[in-house]
Scaffold this motif. Sequence first.
Motif, PDB file in Angstrom:
ATOM      1  N   GLU A   5     -42.125  42.992  -1.684  1.00  0.00           N
ATOM      2  CA  GLU A   5     -41.732  42.502  -0.250  1.00  0.00           C
ATOM      3  C   GLU A   5     -42.718  42.124   0.414  1.00  0.00           C
ATOM      4  O   GLU A   5     -42.578  41.638   1.813  1.00  0.00           O
ATOM      5  CB  GLU A   5     -41.248  43.667   0.404  1.00  0.00           C
ATOM      6  N   MET A   6     -43.758  41.474  -0.383  1.00  0.00           N
ATOM      7  CA  MET A   6     -44.849  40.661   0.695  1.00  0.00           C
ATOM      8  C   MET A   6     -44.281  39.214   0.724  1.00  0.00           C
ATOM      9  O   MET A   6     -43.732  38.720  -0.659  1.00  0.00           O
ATOM     10  CB  MET A   6     -46.162  40.793  -0.121  1.00  0.00           C
ATOM     11  N   THR A   7     -44.464  38.496   1.636  1.00  0.00           N
ATOM     12  CA  THR A   7     -44.140  37.318   1.845  1.00  0.00           C
ATOM     13  C   THR A   7     -45.534  36.374   1.782  1.00  0.00           C
ATOM     14  O   THR A   7     -46.390  36.607   2.708  1.00  0.00           O
ATOM     15  CB  THR A   7     -43.401  36.780   3.081  1.00  0.00           C
ATOM     16  N   PHE A   8     -45.585  35.097   0.926  1.00  0.00           N
ATOM     17  CA  PHE A   8     -46.656  34.282   0.890  1.00  0.00           C
ATOM     18  C   PHE A   8     -46.354  33.036   1.368  1.00  0.00           C
ATOM     19  O   PHE A   8     -45.641  32.443   0.912  1.00  0.00           O
ATOM     20  CB  PHE A   8     -47.476  34.382  -0.640  1.00  0.00           C
ATOM     21  N   PRO A   9     -46.903  32.547   2.555  1.00  0.00           N
ATOM     22  CA  PRO A   9     -46.567  31.211   3.111  1.00  0.00           C
ATOM     23  C   PRO A   9     -47.251  30.320   2.043  1.00  0.00           C
ATOM     24  O   PRO A   9     -48.450  30.491   1.270  1.00  0.00           O
ATOM     25  CB  PRO A   9     -47.239  31.136   4.448  1.00  0.00           C
ATOM     26  N   LEU A  10     -46.427  29.270   1.759  1.00  0.00           N
ATOM     27  CA  LEU A  10     -47.025  27.933   0.799  1.00  0.00           C
ATOM     28  C   LEU A  10     -47.669  26.900   1.726  1.00  0.00           C
ATOM     29  O   LEU A  10     -47.081  26.714   2.683  1.00  0.00           O
ATOM     30  CB  LEU A  10     -46.045  27.620  -0.193  1.00  0.00           C
ATOM     31  N   PRO A  11     -48.388  26.028   1.458  1.00  0.00           N
ATOM     32  CA  PRO A  11     -48.796  24.903   2.506  1.00  0.00           C
ATOM     33  C   PRO A  11     -47.591  24.108   2.665  1.00  0.00           C
ATOM     34  O   PRO A  11     -46.873  23.682   1.992  1.00  0.00           O
ATOM     35  CB  PRO A  11     -50.010  24.055   1.403  1.00  0.00           C
ATOM     36  N   PRO A  12     -47.648  23.867   4.170  1.00  0.00           N
ATOM     37  CA  PRO A  12     -46.509  22.989   4.453  1.00  0.00           C
ATOM     38  C   PRO A  12     -46.703  21.475   4.445  1.00  0.00           C
ATOM     39  O   PRO A  12     -47.593  21.013   3.756  1.00  0.00           O
ATOM     40  CB  PRO A  12     -46.812  23.379   6.199  1.00  0.00           C
ATOM     41  N   LYS A  13     -45.276  20.913   4.532  1.00  0.00           N
ATOM     42  CA  LYS A  13     -45.479  19.575   4.213  1.00  0.00           C
ATOM     43  C   LYS A  13     -45.059  18.769   5.593  1.00  0.00           C
ATOM     44  O   LYS A  13     -43.776  19.294   6.211  1.00  0.00           O
ATOM     45  CB  LYS A  13     -44.310  18.902   3.245  1.00  0.00           C
ATOM     46  N   GLN A  14     -45.899  18.118   6.293  1.00  0.00           N
ATOM     47  CA  GLN A  14     -45.614  17.865   7.519  1.00  0.00           C
ATOM     48  C   GLN A  14     -45.683  16.411   8.033  1.00  0.00           C
ATOM     49  O   GLN A  14     -45.817  15.409   7.062  1.00  0.00           O
ATOM     50  CB  GLN A  14     -46.959  18.556   8.574  1.00  0.00           C
ATOM     51  N   ASN A  15     -44.800  15.835   8.999  1.00  0.00           N
ATOM     52  CA  ASN A  15     -44.808  14.644   9.309  1.00  0.00           C
ATOM     53  C   ASN A  15     -44.168  13.903   8.284  1.00  0.00           C
ATOM     54  O   ASN A  15     -44.480  12.597   8.091  1.00  0.00           O
ATOM     55  CB  ASN A  15     -46.173  13.932   9.742  1.00  0.00           C
ATOM     56  N   ARG A  16     -43.086  14.567   7.950  1.00  0.00           N
ATOM     57  CA  ARG A  16     -42.101  13.761   6.767  1.00  0.00           C
ATOM     58  C   ARG A  16     -41.061  12.837   7.916  1.00  0.00           C
ATOM     59  O   ARG A  16     -40.583  13.370   8.638  1.00  0.00           O
ATOM     60  CB  ARG A  16     -41.543  14.911   6.089  1.00  0.00           C
ATOM     61  N   LYS A  17     -40.831  11.766   7.109  1.00  0.00           N
ATOM     62  CA  LYS A  17     -39.958  11.047   7.923  1.00  0.00           C
ATOM     63  C   LYS A  17     -38.658  10.669   7.066  1.00  0.00           C
ATOM     64  O   LYS A  17     -38.878  10.223   5.864  1.00  0.00           O
ATOM     65  CB  LYS A  17     -40.828   9.651   8.408  1.00  0.00           C
ATOM     66  N   VAL A  18     -37.672  10.148   7.734  1.00  0.00           N
ATOM     67  CA  VAL A  18     -36.363   9.783   7.262  1.00  0.00           C
ATOM     68  C   VAL A  18     -35.694   8.859   8.105  1.00  0.00           C
ATOM     69  O   VAL A  18     -35.674   8.884   9.355  1.00  0.00           O
ATOM     70  CB  VAL A  18     -35.401  10.883   6.657  1.00  0.00           C
ATOM     71  N   SER A  19     -34.990   8.001   7.550  1.00  0.00           N
ATOM     72  CA  SER A  19     -34.120   6.836   8.195  1.00  0.00           C
ATOM     73  C   SER A  19     -32.982   7.545   8.580  1.00  0.00           C
ATOM     74  O   SER A  19     -32.092   7.941   7.567  1.00  0.00           O
ATOM     75  CB  SER A  19     -33.935   5.463   7.618  1.00  0.00           C
ATOM     76  N   GLY A  20     -32.479   7.458   9.822  1.00  0.00           N
ATOM     77  CA  GLY A  20     -31.388   8.177  10.335  1.00  0.00           C
ATOM     78  C   GLY A  20     -31.185   9.732  10.450  1.00  0.00           C
ATOM     79  O   GLY A  20     -32.618  10.373  10.767  1.00  0.00           O
ATOM     80  N   SER A  21     -30.253  10.323  10.571  1.00  0.00           N
ATOM     81  CA  SER A  21     -30.378  11.923  10.924  1.00  0.00           C
ATOM     82  C   SER A  21     -30.197  12.720   9.693  1.00  0.00           C
ATOM     83  O   SER A  21     -30.215  13.929   9.785  1.00  0.00           O
ATOM     84  CB  SER A  21     -29.137  12.051  11.884  1.00  0.00           C
ATOM     85  N   ASP A  22     -29.850  12.096   8.595  1.00  0.00           N
ATOM     86  CA  ASP A  22     -29.689  13.011   7.458  1.00  0.00           C
ATOM     87  C   ASP A  22     -30.757  12.451   6.295  1.00  0.00           C
ATOM     88  O   ASP A  22     -30.988  11.392   6.354  1.00  0.00           O
ATOM     89  CB  ASP A  22     -28.286  12.836   6.803  1.00  0.00           C
ATOM     90  N   GLY A  23     -31.055  13.566   5.445  1.00  0.00           N
ATOM     91  CA  GLY A  23     -32.351  13.184   4.321  1.00  0.00           C
ATOM     92  C   GLY A  23     -32.218  14.231   3.338  1.00  0.00           C
ATOM     93  O   GLY A  23     -31.541  15.164   3.533  1.00  0.00           O
ATOM     94  N   LEU A  24     -33.033  13.963   2.305  1.00  0.00           N
ATOM     95  CA  LEU A  24     -33.251  14.759   1.223  1.00  0.00           C
ATOM     96  C   LEU A  24     -34.663  15.056   1.104  1.00  0.00           C
ATOM     97  O   LEU A  24     -35.512  14.048   1.170  1.00  0.00           O
ATOM     98  CB  LEU A  24     -32.644  14.414  -0.073  1.00  0.00           C
ATOM     99  N   ASP A  25     -35.117  16.264   0.389  1.00  0.00           N
ATOM    100  CA  ASP A  25     -36.576  16.347  -0.061  1.00  0.00           C
ATOM    101  C   ASP A  25     -36.673  16.902  -1.404  1.00  0.00           C
ATOM    102  O   ASP A  25     -35.591  17.660  -2.059  1.00  0.00           O
ATOM    103  CB  ASP A  25     -37.306  17.149   0.916  1.00  0.00           C
TER     104      ASP A  25
END
Length: 547
Positions: free
Chosen positions: A288-308
């Motif tokens: 039950e240990m949680t390990f954070p993974l490196p974040p992906k920051q300042n991602r940009k997408v045109s409009g209000s919907d996106g995929l990654d």
Amino acid sequence: MNGNPERHRTGEPEVIGYYSRIACLVCLLIAWSAWTTHGQEQEPAVTEADPNTAAEADSTGAGGDPLLVPANSTGEVDFSVDVSGFRGEEGQTYLEFYFLCRPSGFTLEEKDDGVYVATFEIDLSIIDEQDNAVFQSVQQREYQTDRPVTITRRGEERVVLEQIAAGVAPGTYRAKAIVTDLNSRRSGEAEKPFVAQPLDAAELSVSDLQFSTLIQQAQEQNRFTKNGLLVLPNPLRIFEKWIEMPEDGSYKPRNLFLYFEMYNLTPDSATNEATYDIYPSVTSHANEMTFPLPPKQNRKVSGSDGLDVIALDYMTFPEGIYTLEIKVRDAQAGTEATSSSVFEIVQPPAPPPPATVLTEDQAKRGRRQLAIIASKRERELYDNLDLEGKTEFLIAFWRMRDPTPETPENESMMVFNERFSYADYQLGGAESDRGSVFIRYGQPEEIERHDSDNIMKSYQIWYYTEGVQGDPSRTTEGGRHFFVFGDRRNIGRYELVHSSARGELYNPYWRQDLLLIDESQLLEHRGYDTPTQSRPLSAPETDPGKP
């Protein structure tokens, strides 16, 4: 990699198949602390991704709750099914059902051009909480291959991926899937409960997470492409830890891929671009240990919907069951949304030594063995293969007959080879009648030997007092089965003349075939005046040795 998600409805291409590793190399386990070194999510350099990561394992163990894990079939056709939900049209949830089928459960038919084809049908129904069928689709598909062998000599099984799309209102459902082999009419069935999430609300939301073995730019449109990407699903959500170390000893990662979509981000009024951050984390079910993974920051997408897309090196993960969570933060509005899914990492056993290609003599011996145990169709397939194909065929043939596939020994093959060799050298050949019975039924519990006399030729009676092959239900009322072998030609070669076993030669007059003198003389010798008088034809089957 991001962009606006679109729903693609494409034509039906040929079934895409890929290899699933069954036997894998022992890989180097790396400490948990190495997660931050090698466990970096990466922009998917998808050209290095290998789809050979869907494990031959039981996915029902991952998480326990059937809502959280894929479903495995019951019946004669083996397959697994999983589902992911995305935002659809007019308030519906767009669903993708992923199927992984194993051709070893299909009957392959050879076509004139040397191609082997399995034709199968997928019947998919979606049933709501009131037991109403809200969706049904029956689709026929084909699997084609130039080899009739579904397991290669490297221990890999060819598998078939399929995908069917549907649309339903948000709610709780169960999907019922039936896969039928149209050549043999064998079928398997699976039920997958799931929740179609409401994704059309005004607030930020994240779709289901689709685990994949490969994501790359699409070169052509088919049922596995969406938004310009080829996304090969992993319906098992199981990833095997195997590694082939480069000669220079450098580390070689293995990636699992994750596809997801985001809705209702807040775009900047000036640029119409939305900025968001992704915070992935992994929780072990073992501790039950949680390990954070490196974040992906300042991602940009045109409009209000996106995929990654996330590519995660799982080679540093210890074997076990995990929950992967994706948290998306809208940088403009400060809102957050999450989505999570269960997956499993397995550590396969070390593989057996690589198989070499059969020699001509070994291939001939294999053909002699198949003549005893294989069907006519299997023998014909074997005859049409080259030496490498014959090698793969025999490996697959015995693998499917292994009673304990979890162990390195194949007991059925070992017993058969021992009996075959004994029959070849001690019973006049494996193809002889006694050799064939010995190979198929095993060592008799008792053998009566009757040498030739002035009346009868030599014969033997083999008894199976515990039933044929140890099955008591296959005995006669007298409690045993028997096989009678007689030297009919008087040359020392014993042939089967009678048996009480089902499917074997039945001849209650077998003694007459072994007489050395004229039958009328034998009757006179026994006290019968004329041939028209009644006479005993044979002894009771419970004791064929009586005169």
